[in-house]
Design a protein around this motif. Structure first.
Motif, mmCIF file in Angstrom:
data_model
loop_
_atom_site.group_PDB
_atom_site.id
_atom_site.type_symbol
_atom_site.label_atom_id
_atom_site.label_comp_id
_atom_site.label_asym_id
_atom_site.label_seq_id
_atom_site.Cartn_x
_atom_site.Cartn_y
_atom_site.Cartn_z
ATOM 1 N N ASN A 31 -5.396 7.279 3.832
ATOM 2 C CA ASN A 31 -6.769 6.792 3.721
ATOM 3 C C ASN A 31 -7.093 5.548 4.554
ATOM 4 O O ASN A 31 -8.181 4.996 4.441
ATOM 5 C CB ASN A 31 -7.106 6.507 2.258
ATOM 6 C CG ASN A 31 -7.149 7.786 1.455
ATOM 7 O OD1 ASN A 31 -7.567 8.818 1.969
ATOM 8 N ND2 ASN A 31 -6.682 7.738 0.218
ATOM 9 N N ASN A 32 -6.122 5.095 5.333
ATOM 10 C CA ASN A 32 -6.335 3.899 6.167
ATOM 11 C C ASN A 32 -6.845 2.697 5.397
ATOM 12 O O ASN A 32 -7.772 2.021 5.826
ATOM 13 C CB ASN A 32 -7.316 4.198 7.305
ATOM 14 C CG ASN A 32 -6.714 5.155 8.300
ATOM 15 O OD1 ASN A 32 -5.524 5.074 8.605
ATOM 16 N ND2 ASN A 32 -7.523 6.087 8.779
ATOM 17 N N HIS A 33 -6.253 2.455 4.239
ATOM 18 C CA HIS A 33 -6.652 1.280 3.466
ATOM 19 C C HIS A 33 -6.305 0.003 4.224
ATOM 20 O O HIS A 33 -5.335 -0.044 4.977
ATOM 21 C CB HIS A 33 -5.897 1.247 2.127
ATOM 22 C CG HIS A 33 -6.214 2.396 1.241
ATOM 23 N ND1 HIS A 33 -7.508 2.743 0.912
ATOM 24 C CD2 HIS A 33 -5.414 3.282 0.595
ATOM 25 C CE1 HIS A 33 -7.476 3.798 0.116
ATOM 26 N NE2 HIS A 33 -6.226 4.149 -0.090
ATOM 27 N N ILE A 34 -7.111 -1.022 3.993
ATOM 28 C CA ILE A 34 -6.763 -2.344 4.523
ATOM 29 C C ILE A 34 -6.060 -3.081 3.397
ATOM 30 O O ILE A 34 -6.629 -3.269 2.308
ATOM 31 C CB ILE A 34 -8.023 -3.127 4.942
ATOM 32 C CG1 ILE A 34 -8.774 -2.346 6.023
ATOM 33 C CG2 ILE A 34 -7.658 -4.528 5.422
ATOM 34 C CD1 ILE A 34 -10.168 -2.887 6.282
ATOM 35 N N ILE A 35 -4.822 -3.471 3.649
ATOM 36 C CA ILE A 35 -4.054 -4.156 2.600
ATOM 37 C C ILE A 35 -3.857 -5.607 3.010
ATOM 38 O O ILE A 35 -3.382 -5.892 4.117
ATOM 39 C CB ILE A 35 -2.649 -3.526 2.416
ATOM 40 C CG1 ILE A 35 -2.734 -2.007 2.352
ATOM 41 C CG2 ILE A 35 -1.948 -4.123 1.195
ATOM 42 C CD1 ILE A 35 -3.157 -1.413 1.079
ATOM 43 N N LYS A 36 -4.218 -6.507 2.111
ATOM 44 C CA LYS A 36 -3.985 -7.927 2.379
ATOM 45 C C LYS A 36 -3.123 -8.521 1.271
ATOM 46 O O LYS A 36 -3.212 -8.102 0.113
ATOM 47 C CB LYS A 36 -5.316 -8.667 2.478
ATOM 48 C CG LYS A 36 -6.118 -8.227 3.698
ATOM 49 C CD LYS A 36 -6.894 -9.368 4.283
ATOM 50 C CE LYS A 36 -7.414 -8.992 5.654
ATOM 51 N NZ LYS A 36 -8.178 -10.086 6.266
ATOM 52 N N ILE A 37 -2.329 -9.506 1.657
ATOM 53 C CA ILE A 37 -1.479 -10.198 0.689
ATOM 54 C C ILE A 37 -1.982 -11.635 0.586
ATOM 55 O O ILE A 37 -2.179 -12.295 1.611
ATOM 56 C CB ILE A 37 0.001 -10.224 1.164
ATOM 57 C CG1 ILE A 37 0.509 -8.820 1.518
ATOM 58 C CG2 ILE A 37 0.896 -10.928 0.143
ATOM 59 C CD1 ILE A 37 0.607 -7.838 0.399
ATOM 60 N N ALA A 38 -2.209 -12.091 -0.630
ATOM 61 C CA ALA A 38 -2.654 -13.475 -0.841
ATOM 62 C C ALA A 38 -1.585 -14.180 -1.675
ATOM 63 O O ALA A 38 -1.382 -13.862 -2.837
ATOM 64 C CB ALA A 38 -3.996 -13.489 -1.567
ATOM 65 N N SER A 39 -0.904 -15.112 -1.027
ATOM 66 C CA SER A 39 0.201 -15.806 -1.687
ATOM 67 C C SER A 39 -0.253 -17.239 -2.018
ATOM 68 O O SER A 39 -0.582 -18.009 -1.117
ATOM 69 C CB SER A 39 1.422 -15.832 -0.756
ATOM 70 O OG SER A 39 2.587 -16.070 -1.488
ATOM 71 N N ASP A 112 -12.287 -4.236 -2.447
ATOM 72 C CA ASP A 112 -12.704 -3.212 -3.413
ATOM 73 C C ASP A 112 -11.796 -3.240 -4.636
ATOM 74 O O ASP A 112 -12.226 -2.964 -5.745
ATOM 75 C CB ASP A 112 -12.623 -1.820 -2.771
ATOM 76 C CG ASP A 112 -13.476 -1.735 -1.518
ATOM 77 O OD1 ASP A 112 -14.707 -1.756 -1.666
ATOM 78 O OD2 ASP A 112 -12.919 -1.698 -0.401
ATOM 79 N N VAL A 113 -10.525 -3.545 -4.377
ATOM 80 C CA VAL A 113 -9.540 -3.532 -5.457
ATOM 81 C C VAL A 113 -8.659 -4.774 -5.350
ATOM 82 O O VAL A 113 -8.325 -5.209 -4.247
ATOM 83 C CB VAL A 113 -8.638 -2.268 -5.371
ATOM 84 C CG1 VAL A 113 -7.715 -2.176 -6.587
ATOM 85 C CG2 VAL A 113 -9.474 -1.002 -5.236
ATOM 86 N N ILE A 114 -8.301 -5.327 -6.519
ATOM 87 C CA ILE A 114 -7.433 -6.508 -6.554
ATOM 88 C C ILE A 114 -6.260 -6.225 -7.487
ATOM 89 O O ILE A 114 -6.446 -5.666 -8.575
ATOM 90 C CB ILE A 114 -8.198 -7.742 -7.091
ATOM 91 C CG1 ILE A 114 -9.328 -8.124 -6.141
ATOM 92 C CG2 ILE A 114 -7.255 -8.929 -7.302
ATOM 93 C CD1 ILE A 114 -10.239 -9.213 -6.705
ATOM 94 N N PHE A 115 -5.092 -6.632 -7.056
ATOM 95 C CA PHE A 115 -3.920 -6.629 -7.938
ATOM 96 C C PHE A 115 -3.486 -8.086 -8.110
ATOM 97 O O PHE A 115 -3.454 -8.851 -7.152
ATOM 98 C CB PHE A 115 -2.776 -5.804 -7.332
ATOM 99 C CG PHE A 115 -3.041 -4.323 -7.398
ATOM 100 C CD1 PHE A 115 -2.546 -3.562 -8.443
ATOM 101 C CD2 PHE A 115 -3.811 -3.702 -6.419
ATOM 102 C CE1 PHE A 115 -2.810 -2.197 -8.515
ATOM 103 C CE2 PHE A 115 -4.078 -2.338 -6.486
ATOM 104 C CZ PHE A 115 -3.576 -1.584 -7.537
ATOM 105 N N ALA A 116 -3.159 -8.449 -9.348
ATOM 106 C CA ALA A 116 -2.804 -9.839 -9.636
ATOM 107 C C ALA A 116 -1.858 -9.877 -10.833
ATOM 108 O O ALA A 116 -1.774 -8.904 -11.588
ATOM 109 C CB ALA A 116 -4.072 -10.636 -9.940
ATOM 110 N N ALA A 148 -18.252 -6.421 -7.693
ATOM 111 C CA ALA A 148 -17.360 -6.159 -8.833
ATOM 112 C C ALA A 148 -16.132 -5.362 -8.414
ATOM 113 O O ALA A 148 -16.105 -4.138 -8.522
ATOM 114 C CB ALA A 148 -18.131 -5.408 -9.915
ATOM 115 N N PRO A 149 -15.115 -6.060 -7.897
ATOM 116 C CA PRO A 149 -13.899 -5.335 -7.513
ATOM 117 C C PRO A 149 -13.166 -4.800 -8.747
ATOM 118 O O PRO A 149 -13.305 -5.353 -9.838
ATOM 119 C CB PRO A 149 -13.049 -6.405 -6.815
ATOM 120 C CG PRO A 149 -13.571 -7.708 -7.311
ATOM 121 C CD PRO A 149 -14.996 -7.506 -7.672
ATOM 122 N N THR A 150 -12.421 -3.726 -8.543
ATOM 123 C CA THR A 150 -11.588 -3.206 -9.630
ATOM 124 C C THR A 150 -10.346 -4.089 -9.723
ATOM 125 O O THR A 150 -9.713 -4.364 -8.698
ATOM 126 C CB THR A 150 -11.167 -1.754 -9.319
ATOM 127 O OG1 THR A 150 -12.354 -1.007 -9.075
ATOM 128 C CG2 THR A 150 -10.406 -1.147 -10.483
#
Ligand SMILES: [Zn+2]
Length: 264
Positions: A31-39, A112-116, A148-150
């Motif tokens: 799906n060619n997602h754009i993935i970013k890492i925030a440290s 669009d989506v956040i993981f934390a 409103a990101p998931t």
């Protein structure tokens, strides 16, 4: 295609919590997602005991930055997609400044989506982890951002989403952790904690032996009841929150400076 940001307080948190999911989203999914890492920090005090004091601080920050770049390159994520907030390892507090900085970053990135890391029902009661999760939760819940990101939390006691992997998947984790040479105890962590934990989570997912676990957070009123934890999770979280935080082990001189500043 979606823009997905993975937040972590320290380099290596994502490897031991989200390694398989990141790999899938970044490489296997078409799906060619754009993935970013925030440290949020560089993990510059992330070594145990005083015998390592001479490495802590700037030197460890440099080495761990490189380690993170190496690990993320396995997912094909380049250094320009990795952002450091520059907070001090072990001192992430839930303050107005911190929340506003996170909100500004989210407004700029519009994920669009956040993981934390889990903010409420955490399985890892580390101040940096819980406060990172809290700040992100607060930004969305209190509408500091106008979208409103998931939101998904990892290291949670109350999972509602499982991402399965096969036994061979441990090779990926071994490769990722081999990049974090300074975090040598992780080899034992994989053996004694990661494997049993992911095996247990795998039981929740038909057709998979192992799984990473996540909690999707529901913000809409109609879905709020989906956030309710089981009684056991409630009790465990209550018990955890009465314990002292896991803390960074600062060298003596840093410890004294921090005490003087009233930081610890
Ligand atoms: Zn951490």
């Amino acid at each position: 295609m979606a823009k997905i940001i993975f937040f972590q307080p320290h380099p290596d948190d994502l490897e031991i919590n989200c390694g398989h999911l990141i790999h899938y989203l970044a490489i296997k999914s078409k799906n060619n997602h754009i993935i970013k890492i925030a440290s949020i920090t560089k993990g510059e005090y992330g070594l145990p005991s005083a015998q390592y004091d001479k490495f802590k601080g700037d030197l460890l920050a440099k080495v761990r930055t490189r380690e993170l770049y190496n690990a993320q390159s396995i997912h094909g994520i380049p250094p320009e997609n990795i952002h450091f907030f520059g907070y001090v390892d072990g001192l992430i507090e839930f303050t107005r400044d911190f929340v506003e900085e996170i909100a500004e970053y989210l407004k700029k990135e519009k994920p669009d989506v956040i993981f934390a890391p889990e903010a409420i029902y955490t399985s890892y009661y580390h101040m940096d982890h819980v406060n990172t999760g809290r700040a992100i939760y607060y930004c969305i819940h209190n509408k500091l951002i106008n979208f409103a990101p998931t939101l998904y939390f990892y290291s949670t006691l109350s999972p509602n989403f499982f991402f399965g992997f096969k036994k061979e998947g441990f090779n990926l984790i071994d490769q990722l952790l081999a990049c974090h040479k300074t975090q040598f105890w992780l080899i034992n962590y994989v053996k004694w904690t990661y494997k049993p934990k992911t095996r247990l989570a795998g039981r929740k997912l038909r057709g998979w032996k192992y799984a990473e676990k996540y909690r999707r957070v529901y913000f809409h009123k109609n879905n709020e009841n989906k956030n309710k934890p089981s009684l056991i999770v409630k009790m465990l979280s209550h018990w955890y929150s009465s314990m002292p935080w896991f803390k960074a082990k600062y060298p003596q001189d840093v410890l004294e400076q921090l005490k003087k500043k009233g930081k610890i």
